[in-house]
Write a protein that holds these residues in place. Structure first.
Motif, mmCIF file in Angstrom:
data_model
loop_
_atom_site.group_PDB
_atom_site.id
_atom_site.type_symbol
_atom_site.label_atom_id
_atom_site.label_comp_id
_atom_site.label_asym_id
_atom_site.label_seq_id
_atom_site.Cartn_x
_atom_site.Cartn_y
_atom_site.Cartn_z
ATOM 1 N N TYR A 17 4.961 -55.913 -25.006
ATOM 2 C CA TYR A 17 4.409 -56.452 -26.246
ATOM 3 C C TYR A 17 5.487 -56.878 -27.241
ATOM 4 O O TYR A 17 5.235 -56.943 -28.444
ATOM 5 C CB TYR A 17 3.485 -55.422 -26.894
ATOM 6 N N ARG A 20 4.905 -59.406 -30.013
ATOM 7 C CA ARG A 20 4.167 -59.025 -31.214
ATOM 8 C C ARG A 20 5.069 -58.433 -32.303
ATOM 9 O O ARG A 20 4.584 -58.101 -33.382
ATOM 10 C CB ARG A 20 3.070 -58.006 -30.856
ATOM 11 N N GLU A 27 -0.822 -59.868 -39.040
ATOM 12 C CA GLU A 27 -1.968 -59.040 -38.686
ATOM 13 C C GLU A 27 -2.507 -58.256 -39.879
ATOM 14 O O GLU A 27 -3.711 -57.977 -39.952
ATOM 15 C CB GLU A 27 -1.587 -58.086 -37.552
ATOM 16 N N PHE A 109 -4.373 -52.528 -33.383
ATOM 17 C CA PHE A 109 -4.141 -52.956 -31.998
ATOM 18 C C PHE A 109 -4.871 -52.057 -30.995
ATOM 19 O O PHE A 109 -4.307 -51.633 -29.997
ATOM 20 C CB PHE A 109 -2.630 -52.997 -31.726
ATOM 21 N N THR A 110 -6.149 -51.771 -31.264
ATOM 22 C CA THR A 110 -7.012 -50.995 -30.371
ATOM 23 C C THR A 110 -6.362 -49.673 -29.980
ATOM 24 O O THR A 110 -6.202 -49.359 -28.796
ATOM 25 C CB THR A 110 -7.404 -51.807 -29.120
ATOM 26 N N SER A 111 -5.969 -48.908 -30.971
ATOM 27 C CA SER A 111 -5.438 -47.564 -30.723
ATOM 28 C C SER A 111 -6.559 -46.541 -30.904
ATOM 29 O O SER A 111 -6.433 -45.560 -31.635
ATOM 30 C CB SER A 111 -4.275 -47.273 -31.677
ATOM 31 N N ASP A 141 -8.579 -51.604 -36.498
ATOM 32 C CA ASP A 141 -8.520 -52.822 -35.683
ATOM 33 C C ASP A 141 -8.836 -52.446 -34.233
ATOM 34 O O ASP A 141 -8.021 -51.826 -33.557
ATOM 35 C CB ASP A 141 -7.119 -53.440 -35.805
ATOM 36 N N TYR A 221 -7.574 -61.194 -37.412
ATOM 37 C CA TYR A 221 -6.595 -60.809 -38.430
ATOM 38 C C TYR A 221 -6.575 -61.772 -39.626
ATOM 39 O O TYR A 221 -6.022 -61.437 -40.669
ATOM 40 C CB TYR A 221 -5.200 -60.729 -37.812
ATOM 41 N N ARG A 233 -11.789 -59.624 -32.043
ATOM 42 C CA ARG A 233 -11.536 -58.312 -32.634
ATOM 43 C C ARG A 233 -12.787 -57.814 -33.359
ATOM 44 O O ARG A 233 -13.700 -58.590 -33.673
ATOM 45 C CB ARG A 233 -10.369 -58.363 -33.639
#
Length: 271
Positions: A17, A20, A27, A109-111, A141, A221, A233
């Protein structure tokens, strides 16, 4: 056998990643405009990884605490944050140690959805609520499960510098599974990533049950409104202890102000 998230988030994660690295500002910039804040307030970057959002927030003037389970990523975060006012801590996201200390929590970030059971995942939300001051905000997010289900790319291959990155994706039993193969010369490493799907109704229920009242639901975002079929998202802007609203139409949701002014059929004020 270790859980996938104990194996996955190593220094190879940065290779996957690294594109990013410079995107943290884009974001968060538009999302932060939706909450009141001022320099010197405290923020928890939950699952901070190597600190890309933590560094951006510190540059804006926030007092930042970044927590993550991965020791290698935390070490990289420290190396990249020298002379910046950021505190990093190793912590399981289910065991957040703070109590009414944070003005803001961000989880990017989809944590979320790392655990098999709803109870374990809900412990994360409970800890976030406990860490926030009354009136504090939470930016979450998360992926949009409906969009992923309808647009899943089962296989991809790309070159990232000198590294070949191969990814296989599939949906099984309400989870999206990703198998990641990293090849560099004669070296090959394999990782797995498994995220549990939570659709809008369930997410709202979990957030509201812990006093995190949704103020905005966004689809990307850029703070565009959420569309269940088109948005990649599902981003929630929540406030701890705010007045509750009930959502009865998930097709098009955006800011609470817009909804109350133009789309009163979407939100119904609760007594």
């Amino acid at each position: 056998m270790n859980a996938w998230y104990e194996e996955h988030f190593q220094t190879d994660y940065i290779k996957i990643y690294q594109h990013r690295h410079s995107e943290a500002g884009s974001e968060l910039k538009d999302l932060l405009e939706l909450i009141p804040w001022k320099k010197g307030q405290s923020v928890l970057d939950l699952c901070c990884g190597y600190g890309r959002h933590s560094r951006y927030l510190a540059q804006l003037g926030w007092r930042v605490t970044g927590v993550d389970l991965s020791a290698p990523l935390l070490q990289e975060a420290i190396n990249l944050s020298l002379n910046m006012p950021i505190q990093y801590m190793r912590c399981d996201m289910r065991k957040i140690p703070f109590r009414k200390e944070m003005d803001l929590v961000v989880n990017m970030f989809t944590s979320f959805g790392y655990f098999d059971s709803d109870d374990e995942n809900e412990k994360v939300i409970e800890g976030i609520s406990h860490s926030l001051k009354d009136g504090g905000y939470f930016i979450m997010d998360y992926l949009n499960p409906t969009f992923v289900e309808e647009n899943l790319i089962p296989y991809s291959r790309e070159e990232v510098g000198s590294v070949e990155l191969i990814q296989y994706r599939k949906i099984v039993g309400g989870h999206v599974h990703k198998k990641i193969i990293i090849k560099s010369g004669n070296d090959e490493k394999r990782y797995e990533e498994v995220i549990k799907f939570y659709h809008l109704e369930k997410m709202l229920s979990m957030l509201n049950s812990h006093g995190l009242v949704v103020q905005n639901i966004l689809g990307h975002y850029d703070a565009s409104c959420f569309n269940s079929r088109q948005s990649p998202r599902m981003i929630f802007i929540c406030q701890k202890g705010a007045k509750k609203y009930e959502i009865n139409d998930e097709k098009y949701l955006c800011s609470i102000n817009t909804v109350l002014g133009k789309m009163s059929d979407v939100f119904i004020e609760k007594e």
